[in-house]
Design an enzyme around this catalytic site. Structure first.
Site, PDB file in Angstrom:
ATOM      1  N   ASP A  20       0.863  -1.196   0.000  1.00  0.00           N
ATOM      2  CA  ASP A  20       0.000   0.000   0.000  1.00  0.00           C
ATOM      3  C   ASP A  20       0.896   1.242   0.000  1.00  0.00           C
ATOM      4  O   ASP A  20       1.564   1.524   0.996  1.00  0.00           O
ATOM      5  CB  ASP A  20      -0.892  -0.018   1.242  1.00  0.00           C
ATOM      6  CG  ASP A  20      -1.645   1.302   1.431  1.00  0.00           C
ATOM      7  OD1 ASP A  20      -2.058   1.587   2.564  1.00  0.00           O
ATOM      8  OD2 ASP A  20      -1.788   2.045   0.420  1.00  0.00           O
ATOM      9  N   ASN A  22      -0.166   4.459  -0.526  1.00  0.00           N
ATOM     10  CA  ASN A  22      -0.761   5.768  -0.181  1.00  0.00           C
ATOM     11  C   ASN A  22      -1.535   5.731   1.134  1.00  0.00           C
ATOM     12  O   ASN A  22      -2.394   6.571   1.386  1.00  0.00           O
ATOM     13  CB  ASN A  22      -1.674   6.240  -1.319  1.00  0.00           C
ATOM     14  CG  ASN A  22      -2.862   5.286  -1.524  1.00  0.00           C
ATOM     15  OD1 ASN A  22      -2.851   4.156  -1.020  1.00  0.00           O
ATOM     16  ND2 ASN A  22      -3.881   5.741  -2.231  1.00  0.00           N
ATOM     17  N   ASP A  24      -3.957   3.888   2.524  1.00  0.00           N
ATOM     18  CA  ASP A  24      -5.407   3.693   2.702  1.00  0.00           C
ATOM     19  C   ASP A  24      -5.722   2.258   3.124  1.00  0.00           C
ATOM     20  O   ASP A  24      -6.879   1.847   3.138  1.00  0.00           O
ATOM     21  CB  ASP A  24      -6.168   4.068   1.420  1.00  0.00           C
ATOM     22  CG  ASP A  24      -5.779   3.159   0.247  1.00  0.00           C
ATOM     23  OD1 ASP A  24      -6.333   3.345  -0.861  1.00  0.00           O
ATOM     24  OD2 ASP A  24      -4.923   2.259   0.431  1.00  0.00           O
ATOM     25  N   ASP A  28      -1.754  -1.256  -3.928  1.00  0.00           N
ATOM     26  CA  ASP A  28      -2.042  -0.501  -5.157  1.00  0.00           C
ATOM     27  C   ASP A  28      -0.890  -0.621  -6.156  1.00  0.00           C
ATOM     28  O   ASP A  28       0.163  -1.199  -5.838  1.00  0.00           O
ATOM     29  CB  ASP A  28      -2.305   0.971  -4.820  1.00  0.00           C
ATOM     30  CG  ASP A  28      -1.264   1.511  -3.835  1.00  0.00           C
ATOM     31  OD1 ASP A  28      -1.648   1.929  -2.726  1.00  0.00           O
ATOM     32  OD2 ASP A  28      -0.053   1.442  -4.167  1.00  0.00           O
ATOM     33  N   ASP A  97      -4.758 -10.050 -15.751  1.00  0.00           N
ATOM     34  CA  ASP A  97      -5.751 -11.099 -15.507  1.00  0.00           C
ATOM     35  C   ASP A  97      -6.945 -10.828 -16.431  1.00  0.00           C
ATOM     36  O   ASP A  97      -7.521  -9.728 -16.390  1.00  0.00           O
ATOM     37  CB  ASP A  97      -6.202 -11.046 -14.035  1.00  0.00           C
ATOM     38  CG  ASP A  97      -6.506 -12.435 -13.479  1.00  0.00           C
ATOM     39  OD1 ASP A  97      -6.043 -12.737 -12.362  1.00  0.00           O
ATOM     40  OD2 ASP A  97      -7.191 -13.207 -14.184  1.00  0.00           O
ATOM     41  N   HIS A 325      -4.041 -17.021  -5.129  1.00  0.00           N
ATOM     42  CA  HIS A 325      -4.931 -16.232  -4.255  1.00  0.00           C
ATOM     43  C   HIS A 325      -6.219 -16.973  -3.894  1.00  0.00           C
ATOM     44  O   HIS A 325      -7.022 -16.474  -3.103  1.00  0.00           O
ATOM     45  CB  HIS A 325      -5.262 -14.913  -4.961  1.00  0.00           C
ATOM     46  CG  HIS A 325      -6.028 -15.140  -6.223  1.00  0.00           C
ATOM     47  ND1 HIS A 325      -5.487 -15.785  -7.335  1.00  0.00           N
ATOM     48  CD2 HIS A 325      -7.300 -14.860  -6.549  1.00  0.00           C
ATOM     49  CE1 HIS A 325      -6.409 -15.872  -8.279  1.00  0.00           C
ATOM     50  NE2 HIS A 325      -7.512 -15.329  -7.838  1.00  0.00           N
TER      51      HIS A 325
HETATM   52  O1  TEU Z   1     -11.344 -18.828  -9.801  1.00  0.00           O
HETATM   53  C1  TEU Z   1     -12.123 -19.825 -10.423  1.00  0.00           C
HETATM   54  C2  TEU Z   1     -12.101 -20.992  -9.528  1.00  0.00           C
HETATM   55  O2  TEU Z   1     -11.732 -22.046  -9.898  1.00  0.00           O
HETATM   56  C3  TEU Z   1     -12.514 -20.739  -8.132  1.00  0.00           C
HETATM   57  O3  TEU Z   1     -13.864 -21.136  -8.057  1.00  0.00           O
HETATM   58  C4  TEU Z   1     -11.659 -21.532  -7.157  1.00  0.00           C
HETATM   59  O4  TEU Z   1     -11.456 -22.848  -7.628  1.00  0.00           O
HETATM   60  C5  TEU Z   1     -12.357 -21.627  -5.833  1.00  0.00           C
HETATM   61  O5  TEU Z   1     -12.621 -20.335  -5.438  1.00  0.00           O
HETATM   62  C6  TEU Z   1     -11.469 -22.339  -4.803  1.00  0.00           C
HETATM   63  O6  TEU Z   1     -12.163 -22.360  -3.563  1.00  0.00           O
HETATM   64  C7  TEU Z   1     -11.210 -17.647 -10.581  1.00  0.00           C
HETATM   65  C8  TEU Z   1     -10.403 -16.645  -9.764  1.00  0.00           C
HETATM   66  O7  TEU Z   1      -9.095 -17.170  -9.543  1.00  0.00           O
HETATM   67  C9  TEU Z   1     -11.142 -16.424  -8.459  1.00  0.00           C
HETATM   68  O8  TEU Z   1     -10.394 -15.580  -7.577  1.00  0.00           O
HETATM   69  C10 TEU Z   1     -12.482 -15.772  -8.790  1.00  0.00           C
HETATM   70  O9  TEU Z   1     -13.225 -15.645  -7.590  1.00  0.00           O
HETATM   71  C11 TEU Z   1     -13.273 -16.625  -9.791  1.00  0.00           C
HETATM   72  O10 TEU Z   1     -12.492 -17.102 -10.879  1.00  0.00           O
HETATM   73  C12 TEU Z   1     -14.376 -15.779 -10.420  1.00  0.00           C
HETATM   74  O11 TEU Z   1     -13.776 -14.808 -11.248  1.00  0.00           O
HETATM   75 CA    CA Z   2      -3.357   2.025  -1.305  1.00  0.00          CA
END
Ligand code: TEU
Ligand code: CA
Length: 557
Positions: A20, A22, A24, A28, A97, A325
């Site tokens: 981050d 700035n 908040d 970013d 993405d 993620h």
């Molecule tokens: O994820 C698709 C997906 O496979 C997810 O359903 C994932 O397997 C599941 O959340 C695991 O618990 C992509 C993105 O990576 C995810 O962050 C998004 O939420 C999703 O598509 C919708 O865009």
């Molecule tokens: Ca920020």
């Protein structure tokens, strides 16, 4: 034949949680720029940045309301242009993405589409009448709990959303929709994007009859995954964008087989560069999405080999990953974040950098960041919050799932990057949007930067090793002792050299007598997280022990 980009080391940035700049409390783009030197020093050659486009952030940016602008919380388009310049100056490529299975329900296209049944944008999305009994068009479930159909009072129809109800699915059957998407990709390609990570890559071609599955709220993968027109769509995308700009394309593709994956990723197919498959990451969730089913080291080994051997036999291509993620932290999931924290983090890194395929590093894995415990009100992710709501509305006892919820929830991977032991782990000067993992005081970049024995140091060495030995990029992959329940042994060989990789996927110490047909004493230790006594013939591999042995062709007998 070697695909372009095969030498890349790709680092995934989840911008909300990275840095981050700035104050908040939210990461970013200027925060990313501040850390480009760190990434260059680590040896990263390419970054994939999760969405930073205009979004109400119902799904943290995977719900886009304007594809051609940066959300103010992440900065401005000029900040993005600076980021591109600064990354390229450091010879770091940038992937964006591509989230085009759906938009946000606040996207202008959807706002128009829901105005009336005859609106010009109506069939940008998927609208259907409910059943005569007032039920939704089909019994399909959303990935984020509940029905995949949402009622719209204005026009008296339902719209499809495979994810949250604020993420209406685009209608890819509509050539105007495809045209809008390719135009948008042209826009970002014109700004210098080096490629795309493609979200939910095989879900765009649906069975447009929307047949029932027979099970209320089942996620109907059989009717929307790897559908009949997917290859046609990607060939069009390849021709109109990827080939034209020489870009890398990485498809997030759950639910394929190695053969089907090769049909998306074989060079001659002119579709995608590679896919990220899910075989190993779903092992503990077979009985239920929020289960934490037991997984043995042998299960993990078989899941990996079940992909890596056939995909290369079919000339397909994979990205290597253990984290992202959406997944729990790898050292907590596949390693041991307590007793063997460092050993298992380094062993998993060795695995990820030596398997054939392009390695992906998810922010924080390079310092061994772990899962984080959340009190119920500390969760942020729409996927888990919807599940809590569904359990409540259906009167389900959440406790039966809590082990899986705690272990698998996506917020585990979204706690702020731990830069230092300072306030908020050096991520932000303000209270962060999500809880900082309390272990930041002992697990952080600053603490490991100057420790030659740290996980971070191991990542730097392994990345450098991969750059200096192309056998890890183009070497043949041969599995040894396939049935061993804890050890994963394989070789990578090309004209110049042979690597022997021995990894203990378990928390047991393993005594192993090497196959005498391998003159193992002609090998040298290139990297290991334990000390190997010679002769190597009788190895004692400690818990989560790993070693990479090398023999040059000059010394081959
Ligand atoms: O994820 C698709 C997906 O496979 C997810 O359903 C994932 O397997 C599941 O959340 C695991 O618990 C992509 C993105 O990576 C995810 O962050 C998004 O939420 C999703 O598509 C919708 O865009
Ligand atoms: Ca920020």
């Amino acid at each position: 034949m070697e695909i372009a980009f095969k030498d890349e080391i790709i680092y995934q940035i989840y911008p909300m949680s990275f840095c981050d700049s700035n104050g908040d409390g939210i990461g970013d783009l200027r925060g990313v720029i501040l850390k480009l030197d760190y990434l260059q020093n680590l040896g990263i050659t390419c970054i994939w940045i999760s969405p930073f486009f205009k979004s109400p952030r119902d799904d943290n940016g995977y719900d886009i309301s304007d594809y051609r602008d940066v959300d103010p919380v992440f900065g401005t388009l000029d900040d993005f242009k600076d980021l591109m310049k600064e990354a390229h100056r450091r010879k770091i490529k940038v992937l964006m993405d591509l989230v085009v299975n759906h938009t946000s329900d606040e996207h202008p296209w959807f706002i128009e589409s829901k105005k009336s049944r005859d609106n010009p944008c109506r069939d940008y999305y998927i609208w259907r009448d409910g059943k005569n009994n007032g039920e939704p068009p089909s019994d399909w479930g959303s990935h984020f709990s509940g029905s995949a159909w949402e009622w719209d009072e204005t026009t008296g129809q339902y719209y499809l959303h495979l994810f949250s109800k604020k993420q209406p699915d685009l209608n890819w059957e509509n050539p105007r929709v495809r045209g809008e998407i390719f135009d948008m990709m042209e826009f970002w390609s014109g700004l210098g994007i080096d490629g795309y990570r493609i979200d939910t890559a095989c879900m765009y071609s649906k069975n447009m009859q929307f047949p029932d599955t027979g099970e209320k709220y089942k996620v109907a993968c059989e009717y929307f995954n790897d559908g009949p027109r997917m290859h046609e769509y990607f060939r069009e995308m390849h021709e109109k964008v990827f080939e034209k700009y020489g870009q890398l394309s990485v498809g997030e593709a759950n639910g394929l087989t190695p053969y089907k994956a090769s049909l998306y990723t074989r060079e001659d197919r002119k579709e995608l560069s590679m896919i990220l498959q899910f075989g190993h990451v779903m092992l503990n969730r077979k009985t239920h999405k929020w289960a934490n089913d037991p997984v043995t080291p042998f299960d993990f080994k078989k899941a990996l080999l079940g992909w890596y051997e056939p995909i290369y036999a079919y000339s397909g291509h994979l990205g290597n990953y253990l984290s992202n993620h959406d997944q729990p932290r790898q050292v907590s999931k596949f390693g041991d974040d307590k007793k063997f924290w460092k050993e298992s983090a380094v062993m998993l890194a060795m695995l990820n950098f030596t398997l054939p395929g392009i390695p992906f590093v998810y922010q924080g894995e390079e310092i061994g960041m772990t899962n984080c415990f959340f009190e119920q009100d500390e969760y942020r992710d729409v996927e888990i919050l919807n599940f809590f709501r569904q359990c409540e509305s259906e009167g389900k006892n959440l406790n039966q799932y809590m082990d899986g919820v705690v272990f698998n929830n996506r917020d585990n991977a979204r706690t702020p990057m731990q830069w230092s032991s300072g306030i908020n782990a050096g991520f932000s000067s303000a209270h962060p949007w999500i809880k900082v993992n309390p272990n930041y005081t002992r697990i952080n970049v600053e603490q490991q930067m100057h420790d030659g024995d740290s996980i971070l140091a191991a990542y730097k060495k392994l990345i450098s090793l991969r750059k200096n030995h192309r056998v890890l990029v183009n070497g043949n992959f041969s599995v040894l002792d396939r049935e061993h329940p804890e050890l994963l042994l394989f070789s990578r060989e090309n004209q110049e050299e042979i690597f022997l990789v021995i990894l203990n996927l378990s928390r047991r110490s393993i005594t192993y007598a090497m196959d005498l047909s391998i003159d193992i004493d002609s090998f040298k230790v290139l990297f290991a997280n334990f000390t190997l006594g010679r002769p190597f013939g009788n190895l004692i591999v400690p818990p989560f022990g790993g070693c990479i042995l090398r023999r040059g062709s000059e010394s081959a007998v």
